[in-house]
Scaffold this motif. Structure first.
Motif, PDB file in Angstrom:
ATOM      1  N   ALA A   1       0.861  -1.186   0.000  1.00 12.53           N
ATOM      2  CA  ALA A   1       0.000   0.000   0.000  1.00 12.53           C
ATOM      3  C   ALA A   1       0.899   1.239   0.000  1.00 12.53           C
ATOM      4  CB  ALA A   1      -0.883   0.004   1.242  1.00 12.53           C
ATOM      5  N   ILE A   2       0.389   2.316  -0.569  1.00 11.60           N
ATOM      6  CA  ILE A   2       1.116   3.584  -0.520  1.00 11.60           C
ATOM      7  C   ILE A   2       0.206   4.605   0.152  1.00 11.60           C
ATOM      8  CG2 ILE A   2       2.034   5.502  -1.887  1.00 11.60           C
ATOM      9  CD1 ILE A   2       3.001   3.502  -3.945  1.00 11.60           C
ATOM     10  N   SER A   3       0.729   5.234   1.165  1.00 14.76           N
ATOM     11  CA  SER A   3      -0.060   6.240   1.882  1.00 14.76           C
ATOM     12  C   SER A   3      -0.230   7.470   1.000  1.00 14.76           C
ATOM     13  CB  SER A   3       0.653   6.598   3.182  1.00 14.76           C
ATOM     14  OG  SER A   3       0.031   7.738   3.715  1.00 14.76           O
ATOM     15  N   LEU A   4      -1.446   7.996   0.971  1.00 15.55           N
ATOM     16  CA  LEU A   4      -1.695   9.179   0.134  1.00 15.55           C
ATOM     17  C   LEU A   4      -1.958  10.434   0.970  1.00 15.55           C
ATOM     18  CD1 LEU A   4      -4.005   7.721  -2.693  1.00 15.55           C
ATOM     19  CD2 LEU A   4      -1.525   7.983  -2.706  1.00 15.55           C
ATOM     20  N   ASN A   5      -1.986  10.276   2.298  1.00 19.49           N
ATOM     21  CA  ASN A   5      -2.288  11.450   3.128  1.00 19.49           C
ATOM     22  C   ASN A   5      -1.183  12.498   3.008  1.00 19.49           C
ATOM     23  OD1 ASN A   5      -3.948   9.208   4.329  1.00 19.49           O
ATOM     24  ND2 ASN A   5      -4.748  11.012   5.368  1.00 19.49           N
ATOM     25  N   THR A   6      -1.583  13.741   3.171  1.00 21.26           N
ATOM     26  CA  THR A   6      -0.653  14.847   2.932  1.00 21.26           C
ATOM     27  C   THR A   6       0.653  14.676   3.721  1.00 21.26           C
ATOM     28  OG1 THR A   6      -2.724  16.027   3.155  1.00 21.26           O
ATOM     29  CG2 THR A   6      -0.806  17.345   2.550  1.00 21.26           C
ATOM     30  N   ARG A   7       0.522  14.303   4.981  1.00 20.28           N
ATOM     31  CA  ARG A   7       1.680  14.220   5.873  1.00 20.28           C
ATOM     32  C   ARG A   7       2.639  13.091   5.490  1.00 20.28           C
ATOM     33  NH1 ARG A   7       1.108  11.648  10.293  1.00 20.28           N
ATOM     34  NH2 ARG A   7      -1.106  11.491   9.842  1.00 20.28           N
ATOM     35  N   THR A   8       2.052  11.962   5.038  1.00 17.83           N
ATOM     36  CA  THR A   8       2.869  10.747   4.828  1.00 17.83           C
ATOM     37  C   THR A   8       2.919  10.340   3.360  1.00 17.83           C
ATOM     38  OG1 THR A   8       0.838   9.591   5.358  1.00 17.83           O
ATOM     39  CG2 THR A   8       2.526   9.686   7.091  1.00 17.83           C
TER      40      THR A   8
END
Ligand code: ATP
Length: 403
Positions: free
Chosen positions: A114-121
């Motif tokens: 999985a690849i995190s898409l949240n701004t921070r990460t």
């Protein structure tokens, strides 16, 4: 955008599955699957609102949604629910990461990234089960020993991915897979699910390769005892690949189900009774199943007529082929050994099926004929005359009618 929406909602958003795998393999993939740690459907609604013109379809029961864009691009959104597990002995409840549990339910390690898409990460790769190592080593591995018992369709998926990416099936995974085949675990799977995986296999760029692998593991017989991929079957599949690529480059507007052309090839050596039973096993029920069974018989009859050399004129070719679907016609082209027959079918597909009589019923009324049952044979004769190029103009057609 997905990451921004997630961050604003206070939910974690991940790109998962095939898209991440294909990113690591530098392969093209247009399927976007997102998993939301939170509320998938409201998230999807907010994300869709950012793109005017797209539609959204949600399934409340599963917490999933699909965002459909005008150019056929789509984003699948799923919810990874927070669940709380009580430890034995009533110690404080702990929460396992819901994305981890979501990924653990997947088929092979290479599909658990999985690849995190949240701004921070953003861009952070999440790899709980060694997926990136297995992709690097080009190996297909299940996540646990019961993977094929839980879902035997994963056997077909392993074969498909192995042949598509040229990955080996890991030693332990292969042993589990062979054991599952020996234990006849396919018998427990609904026909529809088997068909769905078989269709995916037949829609691969070169289906000969997964079909050969499948045969090597004795999978056809495990799916249905009558299925038997002989060398002749494989030749027929190869010739079907050729015919389908010919069809593709005609750029005709008709949509066809290429899988059903292959299905006819794979089952060509079966008796009518066995064919019916295989069709039932794969839940090809209703019209499609009946249609396939009856067209199979028509194919044999039509090919026998062609082989006798008595079908020559375009109108004769038309009358032999007119009731067959495009899929069946393409299969006939693959099956026949006679070049003349192949040419006749291709002429039918490209030209003859579009030929219209030079006059219509309205023209016949204008010529002074009373509408009635005689119109059908007149129009049929006119169509035959056009096909055989015996009449080329409307006035020649009118003469023919008067005669
Ligand atoms: P493709 O490129 O063929 O679409 P994909 O990996 O995207 O490959 P899908 O069939 O679209 O395959 O499935 C999406 C994801 O869902 C997969 O990556 C996999 O993690 C999971 N999945 C699909 N089928 C199963 C299954 N039978 N068991 C477990 N996980 C599955």
């Amino acid at each position: 955008k997905a990451g921004q929406v997630g961050s604003a909602r206070g939910e974690e958003v991940y790109l998962v599955g095939g898209a991440v795998r294909d990113l690591l393999l530098r392969n093209h993939n247009l399927d976007i699957d997102l998993v939301i740690e939170g509320q998938g459907i409201p998230f999807a609604r907010e994300l869709a609102a950012q793109f005017p013109g797209c539609r959204i379809r949600g399934h409340e029961k599963f917490g999933t949604a699909v965002i459909l864009f005008e150019d056929n691009f789509k984003i699948d959104v799923a919810t990874a629910r927070h669940e709380y597990y009580a430890r034995p002995g009533a110690l404080p409840t702990v929460e396992t990461s819901s994305i981890k549990r979501d990924l653990f339910r997947r088929d092979f390690t290479m599909n658990t990234l999985a690849i995190s898409l949240n701004t921070r990460t953003i861009g952070h790769l999440i790899d709980f089960f060694g997926g990136s190592r297995d992709i690097k080593e080009r190996i297909i591995r299940v996540l646990h020993n019961l993977a094929f018992v839980e879902d035997p369709t994963r056997i077909l998926r392993a074969v498909r991915f192995s042949s598509r990416f040229g990955f080996a099936i890991g030693k332990h995974t292969l042993n589990l897979m062979k054991a599952a085949i020996r234990m006849k675990l396919f018998d427990k799977v609904e026909g529809k699910r088997l068909l769905n995986e078989l269709i995916h296999m037949l829609e691969e760029k070169n289906p000969l390769s997964p079909l050969t692998l499948m045969d090597g593991y004795g999978i056809p017989q495990a799916l249905h005892p009558a299925l038997n991929f002989t060398p002749k079957t494989m030749e027929l599949v190869e010739s079907t690949i050729g015919v389908l690529s010919w069809w593709k480059y005609l750029f005709m507007k008709d949509q066809i189900d290429s899988w059903s052309v292959y299905f006819l090839a794979l089952t060509d050596n079966l008796s009518d009774g066995d064919f019916k039973s295989v069709v039932e096993r794969f839940s090809i029920v209703g019209d499609l199943g009946r249609h396939m069974a009856s067209e199979r018989i028509l194919v044999r009859q039509a090919l026998a007529l062609f082989a006798r050399g008595i079908i020559e004129k375009p109108s004769e070719i038309y009358s032999v082929l007119r009731n067959l679907s495009l899929e069946t016609l393409l299969f006939m082209m693959a099956k026949t050994m006679r070049e003349e027959t192949r040419m006749a079918i291709s002429e039918y597909i490209i030209n003859y099926r579009y030929v219209k009589p030079l006059l219509t019923g309205k023209d016949l009324i204008r010529m002074g004929y009373e509408p009635g049952p005689i119109f059908a044979p007149i129009l049929r004769t006119l169509k035959q005359a056009s096909l055989d190029r015996e009449v080329l103009t409307r006035s020649e057609a009118e003469d023919l009618v008067r005669r």
